[in-house]
Scaffold this motif. Structure first.
Motif, PDB file in Angstrom:
ATOM      1  N   TYR A  20     -42.878 -13.753 -23.989  1.00 45.98           N
ATOM      2  CA  TYR A  20     -43.637 -12.837 -24.860  1.00 45.98           C
ATOM      3  C   TYR A  20     -43.943 -11.527 -24.149  1.00 45.98           C
ATOM      4  O   TYR A  20     -43.946 -10.459 -24.764  1.00 45.98           O
ATOM      5  N   VAL A  21     -44.198 -11.592 -22.842  1.00 44.66           N
ATOM      6  CA  VAL A  21     -44.433 -10.357 -22.076  1.00 44.66           C
ATOM      7  C   VAL A  21     -43.185  -9.477 -22.120  1.00 44.66           C
ATOM      8  O   VAL A  21     -43.258  -8.271 -22.403  1.00 44.66           O
ATOM      9  N   VAL A  22     -42.016 -10.097 -21.866  1.00 39.07           N
ATOM     10  CA  VAL A  22     -40.750  -9.351 -21.891  1.00 39.07           C
ATOM     11  C   VAL A  22     -40.519  -8.760 -23.280  1.00 39.07           C
ATOM     12  O   VAL A  22     -40.095  -7.604 -23.427  1.00 39.07           O
ATOM     13  N   TYR A  23     -40.829  -9.547 -24.309  1.00 40.56           N
ATOM     14  CA  TYR A  23     -40.638  -9.111 -25.694  1.00 40.56           C
ATOM     15  C   TYR A  23     -41.432  -7.829 -25.984  1.00 40.56           C
ATOM     16  O   TYR A  23     -40.878  -6.836 -26.487  1.00 40.56           O
ATOM     17  N   PHE A  24     -42.719  -7.832 -25.646  1.00 39.43           N
ATOM     18  CA  PHE A  24     -43.548  -6.662 -25.965  1.00 39.43           C
ATOM     19  C   PHE A  24     -43.220  -5.462 -25.065  1.00 39.43           C
ATOM     20  O   PHE A  24     -43.343  -4.312 -25.493  1.00 39.43           O
ATOM     21  N   VAL A  25     -42.787  -5.724 -23.838  1.00 39.81           N
ATOM     22  CA  VAL A  25     -42.382  -4.611 -22.964  1.00 39.81           C
ATOM     23  C   VAL A  25     -41.136  -3.928 -23.528  1.00 39.81           C
ATOM     24  O   VAL A  25     -41.059  -2.685 -23.577  1.00 39.81           O
ATOM     25  N   ILE A  26     -40.146  -4.711 -23.968  1.00 37.57           N
ATOM     26  CA  ILE A  26     -38.931  -4.123 -24.556  1.00 37.57           C
ATOM     27  C   ILE A  26     -39.269  -3.390 -25.853  1.00 37.57           C
ATOM     28  O   ILE A  26     -38.783  -2.279 -26.110  1.00 37.57           O
TER      29      ILE A  26
ATOM     30  N   THR B 291     -49.857  -7.073 -24.372  1.00 39.17           N
ATOM     31  CA  THR B 291     -49.200  -7.513 -23.134  1.00 39.17           C
ATOM     32  C   THR B 291     -50.231  -7.722 -22.030  1.00 39.17           C
ATOM     33  O   THR B 291     -50.152  -8.689 -21.263  1.00 39.17           O
ATOM     34  N   GLY B 292     -51.210  -6.802 -21.951  1.00 43.48           N
ATOM     35  CA  GLY B 292     -52.275  -6.959 -20.964  1.00 43.48           C
ATOM     36  C   GLY B 292     -53.075  -8.232 -21.181  1.00 43.48           C
ATOM     37  O   GLY B 292     -53.396  -8.959 -20.228  1.00 43.48           O
TER      38      GLY B 292
ATOM     39  N   ASN C 169     -55.327 -15.935 -15.719  1.00 48.57           N
ATOM     40  CA  ASN C 169     -56.711 -16.376 -15.852  1.00 48.57           C
ATOM     41  C   ASN C 169     -57.707 -15.376 -15.243  1.00 48.57           C
ATOM     42  O   ASN C 169     -58.548 -15.724 -14.421  1.00 48.57           O
ATOM     43  N   THR C 170     -57.573 -14.125 -15.644  1.00 46.60           N
ATOM     44  CA  THR C 170     -58.510 -13.089 -15.195  1.00 46.60           C
ATOM     45  C   THR C 170     -59.417 -12.677 -16.364  1.00 46.60           C
ATOM     46  O   THR C 170     -59.060 -12.866 -17.532  1.00 46.60           O
ATOM     47  N   LYS C 171     -60.568 -12.098 -16.030  1.00 43.52           N
ATOM     48  CA  LYS C 171     -61.529 -11.736 -17.069  1.00 43.52           C
ATOM     49  C   LYS C 171     -61.121 -10.471 -17.818  1.00 43.52           C
ATOM     50  O   LYS C 171     -61.404 -10.315 -18.991  1.00 43.52           O
ATOM     51  N   GLU C 172     -60.494  -9.519 -17.117  1.00 43.21           N
ATOM     52  CA  GLU C 172     -60.151  -8.223 -17.708  1.00 43.21           C
ATOM     53  C   GLU C 172     -58.640  -8.049 -17.789  1.00 43.21           C
ATOM     54  O   GLU C 172     -57.888  -8.615 -16.989  1.00 43.21           O
ATOM     55  N   HIS C 173     -58.198  -7.224 -18.740  1.00 41.47           N
ATOM     56  CA  HIS C 173     -56.771  -6.981 -18.895  1.00 41.47           C
ATOM     57  C   HIS C 173     -56.379  -5.561 -18.449  1.00 41.47           C
ATOM     58  O   HIS C 173     -55.206  -5.194 -18.506  1.00 41.47           O
ATOM     59  N   ASN C 174     -57.373  -4.768 -17.977  1.00 43.68           N
ATOM     60  CA  ASN C 174     -57.135  -3.353 -17.641  1.00 43.68           C
ATOM     61  C   ASN C 174     -55.969  -3.165 -16.683  1.00 43.68           C
ATOM     62  O   ASN C 174     -55.081  -2.339 -16.914  1.00 43.68           O
ATOM     63  N   PHE C 175     -55.982  -3.934 -15.597  1.00 46.87           N
ATOM     64  CA  PHE C 175     -54.958  -3.787 -14.560  1.00 46.87           C
ATOM     65  C   PHE C 175     -53.559  -4.047 -15.132  1.00 46.87           C
ATOM     66  O   PHE C 175     -52.598  -3.336 -14.816  1.00 46.87           O
ATOM     67  N   PHE C 176     -53.449  -5.039 -16.001  1.00 43.95           N
ATOM     68  CA  PHE C 176     -52.137  -5.423 -16.527  1.00 43.95           C
ATOM     69  C   PHE C 176     -51.601  -4.414 -17.547  1.00 43.95           C
ATOM     70  O   PHE C 176     -50.414  -4.399 -17.820  1.00 43.95           O
ATOM     71  N   VAL C 177     -52.486  -3.607 -18.113  1.00 43.76           N
ATOM     72  CA  VAL C 177     -52.016  -2.546 -19.014  1.00 43.76           C
ATOM     73  C   VAL C 177     -51.165  -1.541 -18.241  1.00 43.76           C
ATOM     74  O   VAL C 177     -50.099  -1.123 -18.693  1.00 43.76           O
ATOM     75  N   PHE C 178     -51.628  -1.183 -17.043  1.00 44.85           N
ATOM     76  CA  PHE C 178     -50.926  -0.151 -16.268  1.00 44.85           C
ATOM     77  C   PHE C 178     -49.726  -0.702 -15.505  1.00 44.85           C
ATOM     78  O   PHE C 178     -48.761   0.012 -15.274  1.00 44.85           O
ATOM     79  N   ILE C 179     -49.763  -1.980 -15.133  1.00 47.31           N
ATOM     80  CA  ILE C 179     -48.687  -2.532 -14.316  1.00 47.31           C
ATOM     81  C   ILE C 179     -47.370  -2.630 -15.099  1.00 47.31           C
ATOM     82  O   ILE C 179     -46.283  -2.667 -14.526  1.00 47.31           O
ATOM     83  N   GLN C 180     -47.442  -2.649 -16.431  1.00 46.98           N
ATOM     84  CA  GLN C 180     -46.223  -2.764 -17.242  1.00 46.98           C
ATOM     85  C   GLN C 180     -45.545  -1.407 -17.467  1.00 46.98           C
ATOM     86  O   GLN C 180     -44.384  -1.356 -17.897  1.00 46.98           O
ATOM     87  N   LEU C 181     -46.258  -0.314 -17.213  1.00 46.98           N
ATOM     88  CA  LEU C 181     -45.734   1.021 -17.532  1.00 46.98           C
ATOM     89  C   LEU C 181     -44.415   1.360 -16.829  1.00 46.98           C
ATOM     90  O   LEU C 181     -43.508   1.902 -17.466  1.00 46.98           O
ATOM     91  N   PRO C 182     -44.248   1.058 -15.519  1.00 45.53           N
ATOM     92  CA  PRO C 182     -42.950   1.376 -14.884  1.00 45.53           C
ATOM     93  C   PRO C 182     -41.775   0.659 -15.545  1.00 45.53           C
ATOM     94  O   PRO C 182     -40.695   1.239 -15.679  1.00 45.53           O
ATOM     95  N   PHE C 183     -41.977  -0.580 -15.964  1.00 44.10           N
ATOM     96  CA  PHE C 183     -40.897  -1.332 -16.612  1.00 44.10           C
ATOM     97  C   PHE C 183     -40.539  -0.702 -17.967  1.00 44.10           C
ATOM     98  O   PHE C 183     -39.365  -0.598 -18.326  1.00 44.10           O
ATOM     99  N   ILE C 184     -41.566  -0.313 -18.720  1.00 44.96           N
ATOM    100  CA  ILE C 184     -41.310   0.329 -20.021  1.00 44.96           C
ATOM    101  C   ILE C 184     -40.585   1.653 -19.812  1.00 44.96           C
ATOM    102  O   ILE C 184     -39.636   1.978 -20.545  1.00 44.96           O
TER     103      ILE C 184
END
Length: 368
Positions: free
Chosen positions: A92-98, A293-294, A302-317
């Protein structure tokens, strides 16, 4: 993950989120794609595509209602075990990144064509991604409130523009009705699927919905508004230009509205208003995808916040968005994406998960 009541969304916010996430890049190209597949019967396949998409949403609702406090991530773990469930969650992560990469590339191409002709695609893509990511780091309730403000205005402006276009239409271009082989209708339905995709985000939003008993009603009206909006654009484009001409257009929706006389009185380049409106609709879709995706990655790790994961996907996109050579190749990749990847992720995987969980429930009940 514990969800505060302040982070939950109302029934109306579910409605605007659905409309916002479905009306994205597809609205600009849909008249041409359905005309190529079904000629002047595009309006018919849009209705069928919308109904089929709503039925798939009902399947998603059924899967998530097995345990409304969980997302599909936890349900995959319950159905297939921790290791396989995690692997399927990453799909699902790959799906939304593509999906985000398609949105990003097309909005950059459009902005370069009509607004920023001298700006490189790379600069437009980076600017767009960081603007979206800035909002996506907030919670779903904040994004839903933003959609509450933007979406009604966009729909209203499209309706007003359509009124001015109506005066020059020739509805005989829609005739004859249903004079094509059944296989062409099926192919036409397939071309509409990408334009309705996005509703699958509710595989992950269910724990955030305040009134789950009213979600079907919100979804029904969300699909109804989206179908009607697509219908207006497909019917008007076909009636204005004829199906043969629409098939050759790169920007049929833009061509439909760019010659509105009342806009020419106000500004020199009326197409810039339509492009700006479309960029806002794509902007809201991209924000929702980045946040989704975040949220998925936050659940997996299993983290409380999704902020970090929002930015980590940007290079792949960013990298994926630059792979297609041009708009035509991007649209070809989008067709493959909706025919195969989306079919597996949106329909097949939730269906297999539902069947597996129901079988496990029956076996457990039988054993006790």
């Amino acid at each position: 993950m514990i969800i505060n009541d302040n982070d939950k969304i109302s029934s109306f916010q579910c409605f605007v989120l659905l409309v916002s996430v479905m009306i994205g890049i597809g609205i600009m190209f849909m008249p041409a794609s359905v005309a190529k597949a079904s000629e002047q019967n595009g309006w018919f396949v849009v209705v069928l595509g919308g109904i089929l998409s709503f039925l798939v949403f009902l399947l998603i609702f059924r899967v998530t209602m097995i345990n409304p406090d969980l997302t599909i991530i936890e349900l995959l773990n319950k159905a297939f075990g921790k290791i396989l469930g995690t692997v399927l969650s990453f799909i699902y992560v790959v799906y939304f990144v593509i999906f985000s990469a398609f949105e990003t590339r097309l909005i950059a191409e459009t902005a370069k064509e009509f607004l920023f002709t001298l700006t490189p695609n790379e600069v437009l893509i980076i600017s767009f991604l960081f603007t979206c990511a800035y909002i996506s780091r907030y919670g779903i309730e904040v994004i839903a409130r933003m959609c509450e403000v933007l979406m009604p205005g966009i729909v209203l402006i499209i309706i007003v523009l359509s009124f001015f276009v109506y005066q020059r239409l020739d509805f005989s271009n829609l005739l004859p009705v249903l004079n094509i082989p059944f296989t062409k209708l099926i192919k036409g339905i397939g071309t509409t699927i990408f334009s309705f995709l996005g509703f699958e985000v509710f595989l992950f939003f269910m724990p955030y919905v305040r009134r789950k008993d009213k979600l079907i009603k919100s979804a029904f009206f969300g699909f109804l508004v989206t179908i009607l909006l697509y219908e207006v654009i497909v019917i008007f484009a076909t009636a204005d230009f004829g199906s043969k001409v629409v098939q050759t257009m790169v920007w049929p929706t833009l061509n439909l509205f760019r010659d509105v006389t009342v806009l020419e009185i106000v500004i020199e380049r009326p197409e810039s208003i339509v492009v700006s409106l479309w960029m806002i609709t794509t902007y809201t879709t991209e924000i929702i995808f980045l946040m989704t995706t975040g949220l998925i990655l936050a659940r997996i790790f299993n983290t409380k916040e999704h902020n970090f994961f929002v930015f980590i996907q940007l290079p792949f996109i960013y990298i994926l968005s630059l792979i297609p050579q041009n708009i035509a190749e991007t649209q070809k990749f989008m067709d493959y994406f909706s025919y195969f990847f989306a079919f597996f992720v949106v329909l097949l995987l939730p269906l297999i998960t539902l069947i597996t969980l129901l079988i496990k429930k029956k076996v457990k009940k039988y054993e006790t």
